[in-house]
Design a protein around this motif. Structure first.
Motif, short mmCIF file in Angstrom:
data_model
loop_
_atom_site.label_atom_id
_atom_site.label_comp_id
_atom_site.label_asym_id
_atom_site.label_seq_id
_atom_site.Cartn_x
_atom_site.Cartn_y
_atom_site.Cartn_z
N PHE A 77 0.47 -10.03 6.17
CA PHE A 77 -0.99 -9.91 6.39
C PHE A 77 -1.31 -8.69 7.25
N LYS A 78 -0.37 -8.34 8.14
CA LYS A 78 -0.56 -7.14 8.97
C LYS A 78 -0.38 -5.88 8.13
N LYS A 79 0.59 -5.93 7.22
CA LYS A 79 0.97 -4.74 6.46
C LYS A 79 0.02 -4.44 5.29
N TYR A 80 -0.48 -5.49 4.64
CA TYR A 80 -1.34 -5.30 3.46
C TYR A 80 -2.70 -5.94 3.66
N GLU A 81 -3.69 -5.41 2.94
CA GLU A 81 -5.05 -5.97 2.97
C GLU A 81 -5.11 -7.16 2.02
N LEU A 82 -4.74 -8.32 2.51
CA LEU A 82 -4.68 -9.49 1.63
C LEU A 82 -5.80 -10.46 1.93
N THR A 83 -6.21 -11.18 0.92
CA THR A 83 -7.23 -12.21 1.09
C THR A 83 -6.55 -13.55 1.36
N CYS A 84 -5.56 -13.88 0.55
CA CYS A 84 -4.81 -15.10 0.83
C CYS A 84 -3.43 -15.07 0.17
N MET A 85 -2.62 -16.03 0.62
CA MET A 85 -1.22 -16.08 0.21
C MET A 85 -0.78 -17.55 0.18
N HIS A 86 -0.23 -17.96 -0.95
CA HIS A 86 0.25 -19.35 -1.05
C HIS A 86 1.68 -19.34 -1.57
N VAL A 87 2.51 -20.15 -0.95
CA VAL A 87 3.92 -20.25 -1.37
C VAL A 87 4.28 -21.72 -1.54
N TYR A 88 4.90 -22.02 -2.67
CA TYR A 88 5.42 -23.38 -2.89
C TYR A 88 6.86 -23.26 -3.37
N HIS A 89 7.75 -23.99 -2.74
CA HIS A 89 9.17 -23.98 -3.12
C HIS A 89 9.62 -25.43 -3.30
N SER A 107 -5.84 -10.31 -3.31
CA SER A 107 -6.43 -9.23 -2.51
C SER A 107 -7.65 -8.68 -3.23
N THR A 108 -8.32 -7.77 -2.56
CA THR A 108 -9.52 -7.18 -3.18
C THR A 108 -9.11 -6.26 -4.33
N HIS A 109 -8.09 -5.44 -4.09
CA HIS A 109 -7.61 -4.52 -5.13
C HIS A 109 -6.14 -4.79 -5.46
N ARG A 110 -5.75 -4.42 -6.68
CA ARG A 110 -4.44 -4.83 -7.21
C ARG A 110 -3.23 -4.36 -6.41
N LYS A 111 -3.26 -3.13 -5.88
CA LYS A 111 -2.03 -2.58 -5.30
C LYS A 111 -1.48 -3.44 -4.17
N ALA A 112 -2.38 -3.91 -3.32
CA ALA A 112 -1.93 -4.72 -2.18
C ALA A 112 -1.28 -6.02 -2.65
N SER A 113 -1.91 -6.69 -3.61
CA SER A 113 -1.36 -7.99 -4.03
C SER A 113 -0.03 -7.82 -4.75
N ILE A 114 0.08 -6.78 -5.57
CA ILE A 114 1.33 -6.55 -6.33
C ILE A 114 2.48 -6.24 -5.36
N ALA A 115 2.24 -5.32 -4.42
CA ALA A 115 3.29 -4.93 -3.48
C ALA A 115 3.68 -6.10 -2.56
N ALA A 116 2.67 -6.79 -2.05
CA ALA A 116 2.95 -7.90 -1.13
C ALA A 116 3.68 -9.03 -1.84
N CYS A 117 3.32 -9.28 -3.08
CA CYS A 117 3.94 -10.36 -3.84
C CYS A 117 5.44 -10.08 -4.01
N GLU A 118 5.75 -8.85 -4.39
CA GLU A 118 7.16 -8.49 -4.59
C GLU A 118 7.95 -8.61 -3.28
N GLU A 119 7.35 -8.09 -2.21
CA GLU A 119 8.03 -8.15 -0.91
C GLU A 119 8.23 -9.59 -0.45
N LEU A 120 7.24 -10.40 -0.72
CA LEU A 120 7.28 -11.80 -0.33
C LEU A 120 8.39 -12.56 -1.07
#
Lengths: 147, 75
Positions: A77-89, A107-120
């Protein structure tokens, strides 16, 4: 100081496709979101020495896993402009062909969500104390390894 | 002090946890456990004290929880 509470990410058994559909639907009211990135991990029926994988049984060190997940979440959340994040395992037995990991980043725009998702997803695989035991069709077991 | 075992380490120890008292630090604990459960000597594992990974020898106190964890394989 952050006061966000520690969220549970674990669900017993496979993650139902309906849960994924419901999660998408629940975001319809958040109209500042312009991009959702979803990752789904599915159990593969790999051929192993002596048999084929029928299911994976997941176990965890829950206390530590949830704390680690909390820290990973805060970092992203610090690194990317994200709106929300959900994880289920999943925990327990998940049959081949079923979903064991559901990651949902918005996120508001695609780049943040795509990058954050991969990193996550990478962080989940390598930083969370979770173990998978592959159950073969001859009832032997093999401990899963992440690469 | 509670010692927790995870993943394939439970195949070695045959139990998910045990109580051990009077061990000064993680290096001593490692020695003790590897003597008791010899296959641990060749097993790959990390140690966490109270949920935090430790790389170096760490002093242990009464009431600590020590986890022995093989490489993670979630997802």
């Amino acid at each position: 100081m952050k006061t966000k509470s520690i969220k549970n990410i674990f669900v017993e058994g496979a993650i139902a496709p309906q849960k994924i559909a419901n999660s998408i639907a629940q975001h319809a009211t958040q109209k500042n979101i312009g991009a959702h990135s979803i990752f789904l991990g599915q159990v593969r029926a790999d051929e192993k020495e002596g048999g084929r994988v029928q299911a994976i049984e997941y176990t965890t060190y829950k206390e530590m896993a949830l704390q680690q997940m909390h820290d990973i979440r805060e970092e992203l959340f610090k690194k990317y402009e994200l709106t929300c994040m959900h994880v289920y395992h999943s925990l327990g037995v998940v049959p081949a062909g079923k979903i064991s990991l559901f990651v949902f980043v918005s996120s508001t725009h695609r780049k943040a969500s795509i990058a954050a998702c991969e990193e996550l997803v990478e962080a989940i695989k390598f930083q969370l104390p979770i173990w998978g035991k592959e159950i073969l069709n001859n009832q032997n077991t093999v401990w899963k390894e992440n690469h | 002090m509670e010692i927790l075992f995870f993943g394939n380490l439970i195949d070695i120890t045959r139990q998910p946890k045990e109580l051990i008292e009077g061990v000064a630090d993680t290096a001593t604990l490692k020695q003790l456990l590897e003597k008791k459960y010899q296959p641990l000597q060749t097993a790959k594992y990390f140690i966490a004290v109270n949920g935090k990974m430790v790389q170096e020898n760490t002093i242990l106190n009464q009431g600590d929880t020590v986890a022995l964890m093989p490489p993670f394989s979630g997802g």
